[in-house]
Scaffold this active site. Sequence first.
Site, short mmCIF file in Angstrom:
data_model
loop_
_atom_site.label_atom_id
_atom_site.label_comp_id
_atom_site.label_asym_id
_atom_site.label_seq_id
_atom_site.Cartn_x
_atom_site.Cartn_y
_atom_site.Cartn_z
N LYS A 258 0.85 -1.19 0.00
CA LYS A 258 0.00 0.00 0.00
C LYS A 258 0.89 1.24 0.00
CE LYS A 258 -4.18 1.80 2.20
NZ LYS A 258 -5.19 1.59 3.26
N GLU A 340 -19.68 -6.05 9.83
CA GLU A 340 -20.65 -5.28 10.60
C GLU A 340 -21.71 -6.16 11.26
OE1 GLU A 340 -18.89 -2.70 7.39
OE2 GLU A 340 -19.85 -4.68 7.43
N ARG A 368 -25.65 -2.48 7.01
CA ARG A 368 -25.34 -3.88 6.81
C ARG A 368 -25.68 -4.74 8.02
NH1 ARG A 368 -19.54 -4.38 3.81
NH2 ARG A 368 -20.40 -4.26 1.73
#
Length: 589
Positions: A258, A340, A368
Amino acid sequence: MITDIPTQRPATPLLDQIDTPSDLKGLNLGQLQQLADELRLYLLFCVGQTGGHLGGGLGVVELTLALHQLLDTPDDHLVWDVGHQAYPHKILTGRREAMLNIRQREGLTPFPDRAESIYDCFGTGHSSTSISAVLGMAIADTLQGNDRKSVAVIGDGALTAGQAFEALNHAAHTDANLLVILNDNDMSISPNQGGLATYLAKNLREQAPTNPVMPLFEALNFEYSGPIDGNDLSQLIPALKQSLSQTGPQFLHIRTRKGFGFKPAEEDPVGYHAITKLEKPSEISAPNLKYSDQFGQWICETASSDPRVVAITPAMREGSGLVQFADQYPTRYFDVAIAEQHAATFAAGLAVGGMKPVLAIYSTFLQRALDQVIHDIALQNLDCLIAVDRAGLVGEDGPTHSGIFDIPMLRSLPEVVIMTPSTLDEQQQMLTLGYQYNGCAVVRYPRGEGVKSRTPLASLAMGQSRLVRVGKGGVILNFGPLLPAAEQVADQLDLGLIDMRFVKPLDEAMLEELVNTYSHFITLEDGAIAGGAGSAVNEWLTHNGQNLRCLNLGIPDRWIEHATRDEQLQDAGLDADSIREQIEHFLQT
């Protein structure tokens, strides 16, 4: 290695010739490497000018080039998950110059958007949907006799969500022709959490270079290959060719870094996940306290005197203000990854076990977990505080991240308390009240900086509103952070103003007083009108046989596109001038 974000547009002679992915077809490996360098530099320049997601896109520059050279997009399906890594994809698909308007009003969206480009075959503002979507596309092609490639690029953070595993499990017995590319960089926003992240890291470290994770994915009937260096085009292109040439479910595991190629982002991938635009020193002012930061202070203080307090987040440690809590109370802090649903039921289990769970979750991601909040927390009347961050319009991330549906989702749940602070002081009081409440309590607060109340607040009681101003004719019932605009309009039009504070329970005693004083009600909220706080007032009026007129102001029944939060409020008719105009028209008709 790049060390600084360019402040002037860099020279990109090869990139300037790429208008569509077909322009990549004839490039050799050396040219692709030059293009990768130019693309990375141009991406840095663009995000420096506009702000936005950075680290993920820097890490997939080589992958983006290789995929678009080998695939026949837009006929072939290519889905990026999560979509914040799709900035290089946008640059290569005819939107290079428009990148200087990304995340701005009427500019490019920050995520793939089907309405924006034929190269964006699926919107991915939320994570972990790509495998399900690509599986559907692949099967649709099979049923219709189409010969297309279907590719999902999913980060190892996104792979932690339950939906990704559900899709892998389904794909296992379909024999569909799809390729899942795991972009493994050990990160979502924060370092990844959970068993899968541990498994990948442990096996790669201890067993490489032999195929260490083959058993896991081959058990799911995927033909596994990798891991390979996803930032090395000489490895990446042959591996992609091989995977794309096969039939049935394919899984290619690549390792990327990243922020690759930009030294500050490689050294601080969390801080450079996304950045604000570069500003001149004269434009920088001291920030006010953010709602999320105050939440972080509050939970640390509360936990210091109550060992039952635990904090849960679905991979949003930094955004939810839990960095300090995680440092101070590591055994009472739980980052459950992008999960979630699990987060909500896990909170329910902790409550059953005698702890006091605080679930910190963005409004847009709470969507969610709705079934789990209903079935596992509310129905069982478990003692859980839900701190709903990023409630309301959130600005440049657009409708995928707007938190405007939490009140309509939760308002119908029996015995659930819903609070809407308008200031930092009220947030503090409401968090404490929710913590003390024996049941499910919700405190919803906006993204960004807050303001202090103009006058000291008295102690807050359950369901208690606050009289801000006495007026004539009409009264504004404000729910949440639009109070400053409400105060301005109430002063201009000599209206009454109530800071309602509670969506549930409503302050019925106050409403009974108001119907005897005012002929017009105006409700104001930073959330969806349909089913929102204003609807609760309408229901109360109808139930009590009150015939006075009521105007509901909030987010209208349409999507509010990305822009600054102030511009979004203007678009929704919720800036002070628009509120005044709507109320004036309402009072005159």
